[in-house]
Design a protein around this motif. Sequence first.
Motif, PDB file in Angstrom:
ATOM      1  N   ALA A   1       0.837  -1.210   0.000  1.00 39.38           N
ATOM      2  CA  ALA A   1       0.000   0.000   0.000  1.00 39.38           C
ATOM      3  C   ALA A   1       0.869   1.256   0.000  1.00 39.38           C
ATOM      4  CB  ALA A   1      -0.934  -0.011   1.214  1.00 39.38           C
ATOM      5  N   CYS A   2       1.895   1.264   0.807  1.00 34.23           N
ATOM      6  CA  CYS A   2       2.784   2.431   0.867  1.00 34.23           C
ATOM      7  C   CYS A   2       3.581   2.587  -0.417  1.00 34.23           C
ATOM      8  CB  CYS A   2       3.710   2.330   2.072  1.00 34.23           C
ATOM      9  SG  CYS A   2       2.837   2.634   3.613  1.00 34.23           S
ATOM     10  N   ARG A   3       3.989   1.497  -1.000  1.00 32.59           N
ATOM     11  CA  ARG A   3       4.736   1.568  -2.264  1.00 32.59           C
ATOM     12  C   ARG A   3       3.859   2.179  -3.352  1.00 32.59           C
ATOM     13  NH1 ARG A   3       6.564   2.619  -6.355  1.00 32.59           N
ATOM     14  NH2 ARG A   3       8.134   1.545  -7.595  1.00 32.59           N
ATOM     15  N   ARG A   4       2.605   1.769  -3.408  1.00 33.21           N
ATOM     16  CA  ARG A   4       1.677   2.306  -4.397  1.00 33.21           C
ATOM     17  C   ARG A   4       1.499   3.820  -4.199  1.00 33.21           C
ATOM     18  NH1 ARG A   4      -2.658  -0.407  -3.114  1.00 33.21           N
ATOM     19  NH2 ARG A   4      -3.487   1.268  -1.845  1.00 33.21           N
ATOM     20  N   GLU A   5       1.240   4.250  -2.980  1.00 30.80           N
ATOM     21  CA  GLU A   5       1.009   5.670  -2.693  1.00 30.80           C
ATOM     22  C   GLU A   5       2.270   6.504  -2.927  1.00 30.80           C
ATOM     23  OE1 GLU A   5      -1.940   7.144  -2.139  1.00 30.80           O
ATOM     24  OE2 GLU A   5      -2.719   5.133  -2.537  1.00 30.80           O
ATOM     25  N   ALA A   6       3.409   5.990  -2.518  1.00 32.23           N
ATOM     26  CA  ALA A   6       4.670   6.722  -2.720  1.00 32.23           C
ATOM     27  C   ALA A   6       4.945   6.855  -4.217  1.00 32.23           C
ATOM     28  CB  ALA A   6       5.817   6.003  -2.021  1.00 32.23           C
TER      29      ALA A   6
END
Length: 193
Positions: free
Chosen positions: A181-186
């Motif tokens: 999830a964080c990789r997608r948002e970043a």
Amino acid sequence: MPYTKDHKNKTREKILESSFKLFALKGFEGVTVNELMKNCGLTRGAFYAHFSSKAELYSESLKFAASGTKLASFKPEDIPSKKWLALLLDEYLSLEHVRGEHTITCPLAFLATDINMQDDEIKSAYSDVYYGMNSTIMKYATSYTDCDQHDILSVTTMIIGAVAIARTLPDQESIMALLTACRREAGLKLGGI
């Protein structure tokens, strides 16, 4: 016969690397100078040849660890900035990084919960590393997208927090969901990488 400057530098690096790993695992209060030195196969006397206090060692080991991360290394000229940032994010937000399996882990994530209890000198070293991380990512990102300082601050805070929190989660599925999830948002904040 005194040790050569090269020997002294290698010994210092050995202390810094070994100490960072223990500080990341146990925190500042969780280890003694004797344990730190035993961990790297040296005596307490060797400690004082390099550092005046455990706080100085903590601060210096934080900076040393940061200088050894992939983000601190030079981007290969044949890799575009966008692709380099994507590779850095993938490595940073990986299960291997969360588990501490990289040669050098990010001190910002691994010391996040310990740093607030330290003195101003140590907090300053941590802040310098954080600002350096932001500057480096900003340099790469602005070469291909119009992101601003706020975008970079949100990305770095998110990925550091993600790794710090992931280290506390009980199972691999939860860890991977958080990292993904964080990789997608970043990636979205950094121009769709």
